[in-house]
Design an enzyme around this catalytic site. Sequence first.
Site, mmCIF file in Angstrom:
data_model
loop_
_atom_site.group_PDB
_atom_site.id
_atom_site.type_symbol
_atom_site.label_atom_id
_atom_site.label_comp_id
_atom_site.label_asym_id
_atom_site.label_seq_id
_atom_site.Cartn_x
_atom_site.Cartn_y
_atom_site.Cartn_z
ATOM 1 N NE ARG A 159 -12.237 -2.111 -3.448
ATOM 2 C CZ ARG A 159 -11.632 -2.484 -2.335
ATOM 3 N NH1 ARG A 159 -12.288 -2.487 -1.179
ATOM 4 N NH2 ARG A 159 -10.371 -2.863 -2.340
ATOM 5 C CG ASP B 145 8.774 -0.532 6.054
ATOM 6 O OD1 ASP B 145 7.678 -0.657 5.474
ATOM 7 O OD2 ASP B 145 9.230 -1.419 6.818
ATOM 8 C CB VAL C 147 -3.967 3.745 4.818
ATOM 9 C CG1 VAL C 147 -4.355 2.674 3.813
ATOM 10 C CG2 VAL C 147 -4.155 5.127 4.184
ATOM 11 C CD GLN D 234 -9.010 -7.785 5.281
ATOM 12 O OE1 GLN D 234 -8.771 -6.824 4.564
ATOM 13 N NE2 GLN D 234 -10.228 -8.214 5.475
ATOM 14 C CB VAL E 179 -0.956 -0.005 1.220
ATOM 15 C CG1 VAL E 179 -1.717 1.316 1.311
ATOM 16 C CG2 VAL E 179 -1.934 -1.175 1.127
ATOM 17 C CG HIS F 69 -12.237 0.348 5.268
ATOM 18 N ND1 HIS F 69 -12.578 0.247 3.940
ATOM 19 C CD2 HIS F 69 -11.032 -0.277 5.384
ATOM 20 C CE1 HIS F 69 -11.632 -0.401 3.287
ATOM 21 N NE2 HIS F 69 -10.679 -0.735 4.144
ATOM 22 C CG ASP G 209 -14.729 0.668 1.317
ATOM 23 O OD1 ASP G 209 -14.638 -0.525 1.628
ATOM 24 O OD2 ASP G 209 -13.971 1.549 1.782
ATOM 25 C CG HIS H 162 -22.917 12.848 -8.152
ATOM 26 N ND1 HIS H 162 -21.658 13.411 -8.184
ATOM 27 C CD2 HIS H 162 -23.498 13.171 -9.330
ATOM 28 C CE1 HIS H 162 -21.499 14.045 -9.331
ATOM 29 N NE2 HIS H 162 -22.607 13.917 -10.044
ATOM 30 C CE LYS I 194 8.149 -3.923 0.496
ATOM 31 N NZ LYS I 194 7.846 -4.248 -0.895
ATOM 32 N NE ARG J 43 -17.882 8.707 -7.568
ATOM 33 C CZ ARG J 43 -16.826 9.482 -7.794
ATOM 34 N NH1 ARG J 43 -15.763 9.406 -7.016
ATOM 35 N NH2 ARG J 43 -16.830 10.333 -8.797
ATOM 36 N NE ARG K 298 -10.934 -3.702 5.200
ATOM 37 C CZ ARG K 298 -11.936 -3.877 4.372
ATOM 38 N NH1 ARG K 298 -13.148 -4.107 4.830
ATOM 39 N NH2 ARG K 298 -11.755 -3.811 3.072
HETATM 40 P P1 NAD Z 1 2.548 -4.972 3.739
HETATM 41 O O1 NAD Z 1 2.789 -6.107 4.667
HETATM 42 O O2 NAD Z 1 2.868 -5.118 2.306
HETATM 43 O O3 NAD Z 1 3.336 -3.683 4.272
HETATM 44 C C1 NAD Z 1 3.326 -3.281 5.586
HETATM 45 C C2 NAD Z 1 4.663 -2.612 5.843
HETATM 46 O O4 NAD Z 1 4.629 -2.072 7.173
HETATM 47 C C3 NAD Z 1 5.866 -3.553 5.767
HETATM 48 O O5 NAD Z 1 6.791 -3.091 4.814
HETATM 49 C C4 NAD Z 1 6.429 -3.539 7.176
HETATM 50 O O6 NAD Z 1 7.855 -3.625 7.218
HETATM 51 C C5 NAD Z 1 5.946 -2.186 7.675
HETATM 52 N N1 NAD Z 1 5.933 -2.052 9.127
HETATM 53 C C6 NAD Z 1 5.471 -2.926 10.050
HETATM 54 N N2 NAD Z 1 5.656 -2.416 11.284
HETATM 55 C C7 NAD Z 1 6.223 -1.198 11.114
HETATM 56 C C8 NAD Z 1 6.647 -0.199 12.015
HETATM 57 N N3 NAD Z 1 6.526 -0.331 13.337
HETATM 58 N N4 NAD Z 1 7.187 0.931 11.516
HETATM 59 C C9 NAD Z 1 7.328 1.082 10.168
HETATM 60 N N5 NAD Z 1 6.932 0.166 9.278
HETATM 61 C C10 NAD Z 1 6.409 -0.967 9.758
HETATM 62 O O7 NAD Z 1 1.007 -4.574 3.931
HETATM 63 P P2 NAD Z 1 0.126 -3.710 2.905
HETATM 64 O O8 NAD Z 1 -0.527 -4.596 1.919
HETATM 65 O O9 NAD Z 1 0.932 -2.550 2.430
HETATM 66 O O10 NAD Z 1 -1.027 -3.186 3.893
HETATM 67 C C11 NAD Z 1 -0.736 -2.222 4.870
HETATM 68 C C12 NAD Z 1 -1.973 -1.924 5.692
HETATM 69 O O11 NAD Z 1 -2.927 -1.239 4.895
HETATM 70 C C13 NAD Z 1 -2.710 -3.174 6.232
HETATM 71 O O12 NAD Z 1 -3.146 -2.949 7.546
HETATM 72 C C14 NAD Z 1 -3.883 -3.310 5.285
HETATM 73 O O13 NAD Z 1 -4.944 -4.033 5.861
HETATM 74 C C15 NAD Z 1 -4.203 -1.854 5.083
HETATM 75 N N6 NAD Z 1 -5.071 -1.534 3.931
HETATM 76 C C16 NAD Z 1 -6.018 -0.600 4.152
HETATM 77 C C17 NAD Z 1 -6.881 -0.251 3.138
HETATM 78 C C18 NAD Z 1 -7.938 0.791 3.396
HETATM 79 O O14 NAD Z 1 -8.793 1.051 2.547
HETATM 80 N N7 NAD Z 1 -7.945 1.402 4.586
HETATM 81 C C19 NAD Z 1 -6.761 -0.844 1.870
HETATM 82 C C20 NAD Z 1 -5.746 -1.778 1.672
HETATM 83 C C21 NAD Z 1 -4.907 -2.126 2.722
#
Ligand code: NAD
Length: 318
Positions: free
Chosen positions: A153, A36, A120, A84, A15, A177, A150, A170, A41, A155, A90
């Site tokens: 998605r 990070d 996020v 997730q 993300v 979420h 969402d 609209h 990474k 729309r 979630r």
């Molecule tokens: P991911 O595992 O690919 O990436 C998470 C990153 O966080 C990793 O690179 C990890 O090293 C880093 N991390 C973990 N602990 C950390 C810390 N203390 N400090 C700094 N970095 C740290 O996961 P992702 O697919 O990128 O998803 C990230 C989050 O976003 C998840 O919680 C996911 O559920 C959420 N998400 C939210 C939405 C939304 O609409 N709100 C949509 C998609 C994903």
Amino acid sequence: MFSPGKLAIIGAGSVGSSLAYAALIRNSARDVVIYDINTAKVDAEVLDLAHGTPFIGSSSVTGGSDLDKISGAQAVVITAGAKQEPGQTRLELASVNAGILRSMLPQLVERAPDAVFVLVTNPCDVLTVIADDLVDLPAGRVFSSGTVLDTARLRWLIADAAGVAASSVHAAIIGEHGDSEFPLFSAATIGQTPLDEWVDADDELVFTRERLEQLTSDVVNAAQRIIAGKGATNYAIGLSGARIVEAIFRNERSIMPVSSVLRGYRGIDGVALSVPSIVGSGGVERVLDVPMDEYEQGLLRTSADALRAAVATVRAGI
Ligand code: NAD
């Protein structure tokens, strides 16, 4: 120190790196900084993104595992945490990610005290309340992307069914979420036409009750479907995050279904969930009391109850 246009992204996973890519391509920010704990990474993502900057305008991308690099950011988007897993809700993610947020947020606020903080990481509504517990920022300066994704998605699905541009649809998904989110169909329009009056070229109603139920279920199950196929959702949330950042940096006062801690909204207090809100340079500038029919009001209460219970569980685990 306040640096307009400096975006800090916490977490360089699927993300965070997609958000950085979207923000760079869209010129959402002048400087993008990614942090990070996984040094290899984040360094690799920054390098890969930086190699593309000759093709995009004047934005820069830097980052690493040194939190001081985010100093002076005007917007901080938090994507760090566990994600997730297939079949996991979630809300099950809550305790792990609340722990990460508790250790991290005060340090972020110390380095970027004037920033707007956008969560996020999931479960984003629960984490918004935890964030509100943790730091003493002005109202609206901490919120989550909530149901912005969402809503996009929904729309897209409506636009596809009607054969129009998504920008002419609209409609919004509001609430959690997650599983208890729901569409505000009663006030939805395509152009100026109410959704339930939209007809196709043969004068047939397109959005029947069954069609609307199918659309709702497609939106609610979208994340699980994508996660089952590719392990994560990243592109659309990246773009959603970039749009939110643009609304902040440009003080757009755009109406978006973001999630902030509600204070007496239709009887809901101390719970964060998404409702249409005005987003500008101060974050959530105003939460809007939009039209809802009785059924939708009931769904809003149900969603708030589910989130209140989740927040209580996470707080009890402190
Ligand atoms: P991911 O595992 O690919 O990436 C998470 C990153 O966080 C990793 O690179 C990890 O090293 C880093 N991390 C973990 N602990 C950390 C810390 N203390 N400090 C700094 N970095 C740290 O996961 P992702 O697919 O990128 O998803 C990230 C989050 O976003 C998840 O919680 C996911 O559920 C959420 N998400 C939210 C939405 C939304 O609409 N709100 C949509 C998609 C994903």
